[in-house]
Design a protein around this motif. Structure first.
Motif, PDB file in Angstrom:
ATOM      1  N   ALA A 246     -10.578  97.288  74.061  1.00  0.00           N
ATOM      2  CA  ALA A 246     -11.232  98.007  75.151  1.00  0.00           C
ATOM      3  C   ALA A 246     -12.181  97.105  75.927  1.00  0.00           C
ATOM      4  CB  ALA A 246     -11.972  99.212  74.599  1.00  0.00           C
ATOM      5  N   GLU A 247     -12.818  96.160  75.260  1.00  0.00           N
ATOM      6  CA  GLU A 247     -13.772  95.277  75.926  1.00  0.00           C
ATOM      7  C   GLU A 247     -13.074  94.415  76.980  1.00  0.00           C
ATOM      8  OE1 GLU A 247     -16.782  91.878  74.427  1.00  0.00           O
ATOM      9  OE2 GLU A 247     -16.694  93.708  73.193  1.00  0.00           O
ATOM     10  N   ARG A 248     -11.914  93.869  76.651  1.00  0.00           N
ATOM     11  CA  ARG A 248     -11.182  93.037  77.628  1.00  0.00           C
ATOM     12  C   ARG A 248     -10.693  93.882  78.791  1.00  0.00           C
ATOM     13  NH1 ARG A 248      -7.068  89.119  74.635  1.00  0.00           N
ATOM     14  NH2 ARG A 248      -5.926  91.061  74.660  1.00  0.00           N
ATOM     15  N   ILE A 249     -10.289  95.098  78.517  1.00  0.00           N
ATOM     16  CA  ILE A 249      -9.845  95.988  79.586  1.00  0.00           C
ATOM     17  C   ILE A 249     -11.004  96.273  80.529  1.00  0.00           C
ATOM     18  CG2 ILE A 249      -9.010  98.318  80.104  1.00  0.00           C
ATOM     19  CD1 ILE A 249      -7.524  98.167  77.384  1.00  0.00           C
ATOM     20  N   ASP A 250     -12.169  96.576  79.958  1.00  0.00           N
ATOM     21  CA  ASP A 250     -13.349  96.826  80.775  1.00  0.00           C
ATOM     22  C   ASP A 250     -13.698  95.616  81.625  1.00  0.00           C
ATOM     23  OD1 ASP A 250     -13.568  99.371  79.790  1.00  0.00           O
ATOM     24  OD2 ASP A 250     -15.135  98.880  78.327  1.00  0.00           O
ATOM     25  N   ARG A 251     -13.631  94.427  81.034  1.00  0.00           N
ATOM     26  CA  ARG A 251     -13.929  93.207  81.798  1.00  0.00           C
ATOM     27  C   ARG A 251     -12.935  93.017  82.940  1.00  0.00           C
ATOM     28  NH1 ARG A 251     -13.448  89.129  77.785  1.00  0.00           N
ATOM     29  NH2 ARG A 251     -13.832  90.530  76.076  1.00  0.00           N
ATOM     30  N   ALA A 252     -11.667  93.321  82.699  1.00  0.00           N
ATOM     31  CA  ALA A 252     -10.649  93.174  83.751  1.00  0.00           C
ATOM     32  C   ALA A 252     -10.931  94.125  84.904  1.00  0.00           C
ATOM     33  CB  ALA A 252      -9.265  93.429  83.173  1.00  0.00           C
ATOM     34  N   ILE A 253     -11.280  95.355  84.583  1.00  0.00           N
ATOM     35  CA  ILE A 253     -11.575  96.336  85.630  1.00  0.00           C
ATOM     36  C   ILE A 253     -12.847  95.946  86.376  1.00  0.00           C
ATOM     37  CG2 ILE A 253     -12.252  98.733  86.036  1.00  0.00           C
ATOM     38  CD1 ILE A 253     -10.316  99.499  83.773  1.00  0.00           C
ATOM     39  N   GLU A 254     -13.884  95.543  85.637  1.00  0.00           N
ATOM     40  CA  GLU A 254     -15.128  95.120  86.278  1.00  0.00           C
ATOM     41  C   GLU A 254     -14.902  93.914  87.184  1.00  0.00           C
ATOM     42  OE1 GLU A 254     -18.044  96.613  86.406  1.00  0.00           O
ATOM     43  OE2 GLU A 254     -17.228  98.231  85.194  1.00  0.00           O
ATOM     44  N   GLY A 255     -14.063  92.977  86.748  1.00  0.00           N
ATOM     45  CA  GLY A 255     -13.762  91.816  87.571  1.00  0.00           C
ATOM     46  C   GLY A 255     -13.053  92.208  88.859  1.00  0.00           C
ATOM     47  N   ALA A 256     -12.135  93.145  88.761  1.00  0.00           N
ATOM     48  CA  ALA A 256     -11.424  93.608  89.946  1.00  0.00           C
ATOM     49  C   ALA A 256     -12.364  94.328  90.901  1.00  0.00           C
ATOM     50  CB  ALA A 256     -10.270  94.517  89.544  1.00  0.00           C
ATOM     51  N   VAL A 257     -13.251  95.134  90.365  1.00  0.00           N
ATOM     52  CA  VAL A 257     -14.217  95.852  91.202  1.00  0.00           C
ATOM     53  C   VAL A 257     -15.165  94.865  91.873  1.00  0.00           C
ATOM     54  CG1 VAL A 257     -16.176  97.454  91.130  1.00  0.00           C
ATOM     55  CG2 VAL A 257     -14.068  98.020  89.933  1.00  0.00           C
ATOM     56  N   ALA A 258     -15.629  93.860  91.131  1.00  0.00           N
ATOM     57  CA  ALA A 258     -16.528  92.852  91.701  1.00  0.00           C
ATOM     58  C   ALA A 258     -15.834  92.072  92.819  1.00  0.00           C
ATOM     59  CB  ALA A 258     -17.009  91.908  90.612  1.00  0.00           C
ATOM     60  N   ALA A 259     -14.571  91.729  92.615  1.00  0.00           N
ATOM     61  CA  ALA A 259     -13.821  91.005  93.646  1.00  0.00           C
ATOM     62  C   ALA A 259     -13.635  91.877  94.887  1.00  0.00           C
ATOM     63  CB  ALA A 259     -12.473  90.561  93.098  1.00  0.00           C
ATOM     64  N   TYR A 260     -13.388  93.151  94.658  1.00  0.00           N
ATOM     65  CA  TYR A 260     -13.222  94.083  95.781  1.00  0.00           C
ATOM     66  C   TYR A 260     -14.526  94.192  96.570  1.00  0.00           C
ATOM     67  CZ  TYR A 260     -13.091  98.504  98.229  1.00  0.00           C
ATOM     68  OH  TYR A 260     -13.190  99.469  99.182  1.00  0.00           O
ATOM     69  N   ARG A 261     -15.653  94.333  95.848  1.00  0.00           N
ATOM     70  CA  ARG A 261     -16.943  94.446  96.523  1.00  0.00           C
ATOM     71  C   ARG A 261     -17.289  93.162  97.275  1.00  0.00           C
ATOM     72  NH1 ARG A 261     -20.061  97.646  91.736  1.00  0.00           N
ATOM     73  NH2 ARG A 261     -19.226  99.700  92.250  1.00  0.00           N
ATOM     74  N   ALA A 262     -16.960  92.019  96.696  1.00  0.00           N
ATOM     75  CA  ALA A 262     -17.222  90.745  97.360  1.00  0.00           C
ATOM     76  C   ALA A 262     -16.392  90.630  98.630  1.00  0.00           C
ATOM     77  CB  ALA A 262     -16.928  89.587  96.413  1.00  0.00           C
ATOM     78  N   ALA A 263     -15.176  91.131  98.592  1.00  0.00           N
ATOM     79  CA  ALA A 263     -14.322  91.089  99.771  1.00  0.00           C
ATOM     80  C   ALA A 263     -14.821  92.040 100.845  1.00  0.00           C
ATOM     81  CB  ALA A 263     -12.882  91.430  99.384  1.00  0.00           C
ATOM     82  N   LEU A 264     -15.473  93.115 100.458  1.00  0.00           N
ATOM     83  CA  LEU A 264     -15.987  94.092 101.416  1.00  0.00           C
ATOM     84  C   LEU A 264     -17.224  93.588 102.152  1.00  0.00           C
ATOM     85  CD1 LEU A 264     -15.907  97.708  99.984  1.00  0.00           C
ATOM     86  CD2 LEU A 264     -14.766  96.813 101.986  1.00  0.00           C
ATOM     87  N   ARG A 265     -18.045  92.785 101.496  1.00  0.00           N
ATOM     88  CA  ARG A 265     -19.316  92.344 102.088  1.00  0.00           C
ATOM     89  C   ARG A 265     -19.129  91.676 103.451  1.00  0.00           C
ATOM     90  NH1 ARG A 265     -20.916  90.568  96.582  1.00  0.00           N
ATOM     91  NH2 ARG A 265     -21.908  92.404  95.714  1.00  0.00           N
ATOM     92  N   PRO A 266     -18.212  90.696 103.600  1.00  0.00           N
ATOM     93  CA  PRO A 266     -18.043  90.077 104.930  1.00  0.00           C
ATOM     94  C   PRO A 266     -17.531  91.081 105.956  1.00  0.00           C
ATOM     95  CG  PRO A 266     -17.045  88.689 103.229  1.00  0.00           C
ATOM     96  CD  PRO A 266     -17.458  89.976 102.593  1.00  0.00           C
ATOM     97  N   ALA A 267     -16.656  92.002 105.529  1.00  0.00           N
ATOM     98  CA  ALA A 267     -16.117  92.980 106.459  1.00  0.00           C
ATOM     99  C   ALA A 267     -17.214  93.923 106.950  1.00  0.00           C
ATOM    100  CB  ALA A 267     -14.987  93.785 105.793  1.00  0.00           C
ATOM    101  N   ARG A 268     -18.117  94.331 106.083  1.00  0.00           N
ATOM    102  CA  ARG A 268     -19.219  95.210 106.469  1.00  0.00           C
ATOM    103  C   ARG A 268     -20.172  94.470 107.388  1.00  0.00           C
ATOM    104  NH1 ARG A 268     -20.647  98.310 100.856  1.00  0.00           N
ATOM    105  NH2 ARG A 268     -18.898  99.739 100.933  1.00  0.00           N
ATOM    106  N   GLY A 269     -20.417  93.201 107.092  1.00  0.00           N
ATOM    107  CA  GLY A 269     -21.316  92.409 107.928  1.00  0.00           C
ATOM    108  C   GLY A 269     -20.818  92.298 109.359  1.00  0.00           C
ATOM    109  N   LYS A 270     -19.523  92.159 109.552  1.00  0.00           N
ATOM    110  CA  LYS A 270     -18.940  92.065 110.882  1.00  0.00           C
ATOM    111  C   LYS A 270     -19.110  93.370 111.641  1.00  0.00           C
ATOM    112  CE  LYS A 270     -15.393  88.766 109.507  1.00  0.00           C
ATOM    113  NZ  LYS A 270     -13.981  88.613 109.231  1.00  0.00           N
ATOM    114  N   GLY A 271     -18.902  94.468 110.940  1.00  0.00           N
ATOM    115  CA  GLY A 271     -19.023  95.790 111.581  1.00  0.00           C
ATOM    116  C   GLY A 271     -20.438  96.112 111.969  1.00  0.00           C
ATOM    117  N   GLU A 272     -21.411  95.653 111.193  1.00  0.00           N
ATOM    118  CA  GLU A 272     -22.810  95.947 111.487  1.00  0.00           C
ATOM    119  C   GLU A 272     -23.329  95.111 112.659  1.00  0.00           C
ATOM    120  OE1 GLU A 272     -24.700  95.200 107.795  1.00  0.00           O
ATOM    121  OE2 GLU A 272     -23.975  97.044 106.855  1.00  0.00           O
TER     122      GLU A 272
END
Length: 135
Positions: free
Chosen positions: A107-133
């Motif tokens: 379960a720990e590795r699964i959680d890390r995989a999901i957290e990593g995907a969420v972190a990558a998604y959020r990092a990808a969103l930051r530049p897109a939000r900055g452009k819109g603002e």
């Protein structure tokens, strides 16, 4: 040997057997639990991926009927497409972890995989939000 002596010997043997078997049965339960956890996480990721696809289809339909303008459509579709891509990556990681040739998944590795995907998604969103603002 007397009958009470046989019963006492049998009782001591059963207690010894229970003490020896307990760790073995616990390990089997843990392996079963890890397999169930992996299956549940895979189902959760699949369900969310299906929701993403439904949202993209709804968005396409709204754009085709003129309910939203092209700029909003493109921005929203890009967000949902990135989410879908991240979920496919997580699903692939979970499938690799579930492969019996690969080291056992927990379960720990699964959680890390999901957290990593969420972190990558959020990092990808930051530049897109900055452009819109800025606009």
């Amino acid at each position: 040997m007397s009958i009470p002596g046989l019963f006492i010997a049998l009782l001591i043997s059963l207690i010894a057997l229970a003490i020896v078997a307990r760790p073995l049965l616990g390990a089997a339960r843990q392996r079963h639990s890890a397999g169930n956890s992996l299956r549940l996480e895979s189902e959760r990721v699949q369900t969310y991926y299906e929701r993403v696809l439904t949202n993209i289809r709804d968005l396409d339909e709204d754009f085709a009927t003129g309910k939203i303008n092209e700029e909003d459509y493109r921005a929203e579709r890009e967000v949902w497409a990135r989410r879908g891509i991240q979920l496919l990556r997580v699903r692939d990681q979970l499938e690799r972890q579930g492969d019996p040739l690969v080291a056992g998944a927990d379960a720990e590795r699964i959680d890390r995989a999901i957290e990593g995907a969420v972190a990558a998604y959020r990092a990808a969103l930051r530049p897109a939000r900055g452009k819109g603002e800025d606009a």
